[in-house]
Write a protein that holds these residues in place. Sequence first.
Motif, PDB file in Angstrom:
ATOM      1  N   VAL A   1     -63.639  -9.632 -57.621  1.00 44.28           N
ATOM      2  CA  VAL A   1     -63.966 -10.837 -56.868  1.00 44.28           C
ATOM      3  C   VAL A   1     -65.346 -11.293 -57.316  1.00 44.28           C
ATOM      4  O   VAL A   1     -66.290 -10.499 -57.335  1.00 44.28           O
ATOM      5  N   LYS A   2     -65.451 -12.556 -57.682  1.00 42.78           N
ATOM      6  CA  LYS A   2     -66.745 -13.114 -58.064  1.00 42.78           C
ATOM      7  C   LYS A   2     -67.421 -13.690 -56.834  1.00 42.78           C
ATOM      8  O   LYS A   2     -66.820 -14.449 -56.084  1.00 42.78           O
ATOM      9  N   LEU A   3     -68.679 -13.295 -56.632  1.00 43.76           N
ATOM     10  CA  LEU A   3     -69.440 -13.765 -55.471  1.00 43.76           C
ATOM     11  C   LEU A   3     -70.471 -14.768 -55.963  1.00 43.76           C
ATOM     12  O   LEU A   3     -71.514 -14.390 -56.483  1.00 43.76           O
ATOM     13  N   ALA A   4     -70.147 -16.031 -55.820  1.00 38.16           N
ATOM     14  CA  ALA A   4     -71.032 -17.094 -56.307  1.00 38.16           C
ATOM     15  C   ALA A   4     -72.114 -17.378 -55.273  1.00 38.16           C
ATOM     16  O   ALA A   4     -72.244 -18.485 -54.749  1.00 38.16           O
ATOM     17  N   LEU A   5     -72.868 -16.340 -54.946  1.00 40.64           N
ATOM     18  CA  LEU A   5     -73.935 -16.432 -53.955  1.00 40.64           C
ATOM     19  C   LEU A   5     -75.221 -15.944 -54.610  1.00 40.64           C
ATOM     20  O   LEU A   5     -75.251 -14.848 -55.170  1.00 40.64           O
ATOM     21  N   PRO A   6     -76.293 -16.728 -54.530  1.00 43.91           N
ATOM     22  CA  PRO A   6     -77.519 -16.343 -55.221  1.00 43.91           C
ATOM     23  C   PRO A   6     -78.237 -15.138 -54.607  1.00 43.91           C
ATOM     24  O   PRO A   6     -78.868 -14.367 -55.313  1.00 43.91           O
ATOM     25  N   GLU A   7     -78.127 -14.959 -53.294  1.00 42.69           N
ATOM     26  CA  GLU A   7     -78.891 -13.899 -52.629  1.00 42.69           C
ATOM     27  C   GLU A   7     -78.100 -12.590 -52.560  1.00 42.69           C
ATOM     28  O   GLU A   7     -76.961 -12.577 -52.097  1.00 42.69           O
ATOM     29  N   ARG A   8     -78.737 -11.517 -52.956  1.00 44.83           N
ATOM     30  CA  ARG A   8     -78.081 -10.206 -52.937  1.00 44.83           C
ATOM     31  C   ARG A   8     -77.618  -9.832 -51.526  1.00 44.83           C
ATOM     32  O   ARG A   8     -76.517  -9.300 -51.341  1.00 44.83           O
ATOM     33  N   ASP A   9     -78.444 -10.105 -50.521  1.00 46.57           N
ATOM     34  CA  ASP A   9     -78.071  -9.761 -49.145  1.00 46.57           C
ATOM     35  C   ASP A   9     -76.837 -10.533 -48.700  1.00 46.57           C
ATOM     36  O   ASP A   9     -75.990 -10.011 -47.986  1.00 46.57           O
ATOM     37  N   ASP A  10     -76.755 -11.803 -49.122  1.00 51.57           N
ATOM     38  CA  ASP A  10     -75.576 -12.616 -48.785  1.00 51.57           C
ATOM     39  C   ASP A  10     -74.332 -12.046 -49.456  1.00 51.57           C
ATOM     40  O   ASP A  10     -73.252 -12.018 -48.872  1.00 51.57           O
ATOM     41  N   ARG A  11     -74.499 -11.604 -50.694  1.00 50.57           N
ATOM     42  CA  ARG A  11     -73.356 -11.016 -51.411  1.00 50.57           C
ATOM     43  C   ARG A  11     -72.901  -9.738 -50.709  1.00 50.57           C
ATOM     44  O   ARG A  11     -71.709  -9.510 -50.533  1.00 50.57           O
ATOM     45  N   ARG A  12     -73.867  -8.925 -50.302  1.00 57.47           N
ATOM     46  CA  ARG A  12     -73.521  -7.672 -49.619  1.00 57.47           C
ATOM     47  C   ARG A  12     -72.777  -7.958 -48.318  1.00 57.47           C
ATOM     48  O   ARG A  12     -71.785  -7.306 -48.003  1.00 57.47           O
ATOM     49  N   ALA A  13     -73.253  -8.942 -47.568  1.00 52.53           N
ATOM     50  CA  ALA A  13     -72.597  -9.310 -46.308  1.00 52.53           C
ATOM     51  C   ALA A  13     -71.190  -9.839 -46.570  1.00 52.53           C
ATOM     52  O   ALA A  13     -70.252  -9.537 -45.829  1.00 52.53           O
TER      53      ALA A  13
ATOM     54  N   VAL B   1     -65.724 -16.413 -54.419  1.00 51.44           N
ATOM     55  CA  VAL B   1     -66.208 -16.776 -53.091  1.00 51.44           C
ATOM     56  C   VAL B   1     -67.555 -17.462 -53.274  1.00 51.44           C
ATOM     57  O   VAL B   1     -68.443 -16.935 -53.935  1.00 51.44           O
ATOM     58  N   SER B   2     -67.688 -18.641 -52.680  1.00 51.57           N
ATOM     59  CA  SER B   2     -68.932 -19.403 -52.840  1.00 51.57           C
ATOM     60  C   SER B   2     -69.754 -19.347 -51.554  1.00 51.57           C
ATOM     61  O   SER B   2     -69.393 -18.663 -50.600  1.00 51.57           O
ATOM     62  N   GLU B   3     -70.827 -20.099 -51.547  1.00 47.61           N
ATOM     63  CA  GLU B   3     -71.704 -20.129 -50.366  1.00 47.61           C
ATOM     64  C   GLU B   3     -70.994 -20.688 -49.142  1.00 47.61           C
ATOM     65  O   GLU B   3     -71.440 -20.502 -48.025  1.00 47.61           O
ATOM     66  N   ASN B   4     -69.908 -21.399 -49.343  1.00 48.53           N
ATOM     67  CA  ASN B   4     -69.140 -21.940 -48.209  1.00 48.53           C
ATOM     68  C   ASN B   4     -68.378 -20.838 -47.486  1.00 48.53           C
ATOM     69  O   ASN B   4     -67.747 -21.090 -46.474  1.00 48.53           O
ATOM     70  N   GLY B   5     -68.403 -19.639 -48.039  1.00 48.56           N
ATOM     71  CA  GLY B   5     -67.694 -18.537 -47.398  1.00 48.56           C
ATOM     72  C   GLY B   5     -66.235 -18.504 -47.803  1.00 48.56           C
ATOM     73  O   GLY B   5     -65.836 -19.103 -48.795  1.00 48.56           O
ATOM     74  N   LEU B   6     -65.468 -17.801 -47.019  1.00 57.32           N
ATOM     75  CA  LEU B   6     -64.057 -17.610 -47.333  1.00 57.32           C
ATOM     76  C   LEU B   6     -63.220 -18.729 -46.742  1.00 57.32           C
ATOM     77  O   LEU B   6     -63.049 -18.808 -45.537  1.00 57.32           O
ATOM     78  N   SER B   7     -62.695 -19.554 -47.599  1.00 56.15           N
ATOM     79  CA  SER B   7     -61.773 -20.591 -47.119  1.00 56.15           C
ATOM     80  C   SER B   7     -60.420 -19.926 -46.866  1.00 56.15           C
ATOM     81  O   SER B   7     -60.168 -18.804 -47.306  1.00 56.15           O
ATOM     82  N   GLU B   8     -59.555 -20.637 -46.190  1.00 56.01           N
ATOM     83  CA  GLU B   8     -58.200 -20.136 -45.948  1.00 56.01           C
ATOM     84  C   GLU B   8     -57.497 -19.870 -47.285  1.00 56.01           C
ATOM     85  O   GLU B   8     -56.837 -18.852 -47.466  1.00 56.01           O
ATOM     86  N   GLY B   9     -57.712 -20.765 -48.227  1.00 54.66           N
ATOM     87  CA  GLY B   9     -57.103 -20.608 -49.553  1.00 54.66           C
ATOM     88  C   GLY B   9     -57.611 -19.372 -50.270  1.00 54.66           C
ATOM     89  O   GLY B   9     -56.840 -18.638 -50.892  1.00 54.66           O
ATOM     90  N   ALA B  10     -58.911 -19.130 -50.185  1.00 52.87           N
ATOM     91  CA  ALA B  10     -59.497 -17.950 -50.835  1.00 52.87           C
ATOM     92  C   ALA B  10     -58.981 -16.664 -50.190  1.00 52.87           C
ATOM     93  O   ALA B  10     -58.707 -15.687 -50.878  1.00 52.87           O
ATOM     94  N   LEU B  11     -58.821 -16.692 -48.868  1.00 55.01           N
ATOM     95  CA  LEU B  11     -58.288 -15.524 -48.165  1.00 55.01           C
ATOM     96  C   LEU B  11     -56.854 -15.232 -48.597  1.00 55.01           C
ATOM     97  O   LEU B  11     -56.478 -14.087 -48.819  1.00 55.01           O
ATOM     98  N   GLN B  12     -56.052 -16.285 -48.696  1.00 57.29           N
ATOM     99  CA  GLN B  12     -54.662 -16.110 -49.127  1.00 57.29           C
ATOM    100  C   GLN B  12     -54.602 -15.588 -50.562  1.00 57.29           C
ATOM    101  O   GLN B  12     -53.788 -14.727 -50.885  1.00 57.29           O
TER     102      GLN B  12
END
Length: 108
Positions: A49-61, A24-35
């Motif tokens: 699941v890999k969270l390609a987000l730099p901020e810990r708070d963003d990853r937690r959310a 999951v990148s900063e663009n959030g969950l695409s339809e493809g990623a959800l599927q």
Amino acid sequence: MSLSSAQKKAFRSIGHHLQPIVTVSENGLSEGALQELERALRDHELIKVKLALPERDDRRAMIEELIQLSGAELVQTLGKVALLYRHNPKANPKLSNIQRAEDHHGRH
């Protein structure tokens, strides 16, 4: 269904060897990623699941969002990787990371 600490411990040891299936990148969950998340949980039950987000708070959310959308439970987070579990009573034993691990450990 909440996981017991014994289950979480067992799942962490199984998860240790897994590679992340969904990113999951900063663009959030695409339809493809959800599927892909849905398919991975259905087939494997326990996934990383890999969270390609730099901020810990963003990853937690994002983890919260993943859990709400998928109905999975969070087993563990390690840095930018989350270990998620969702029981599937009809999981293919050849694909399920849980059943494969149980088979592996039960047949010595």
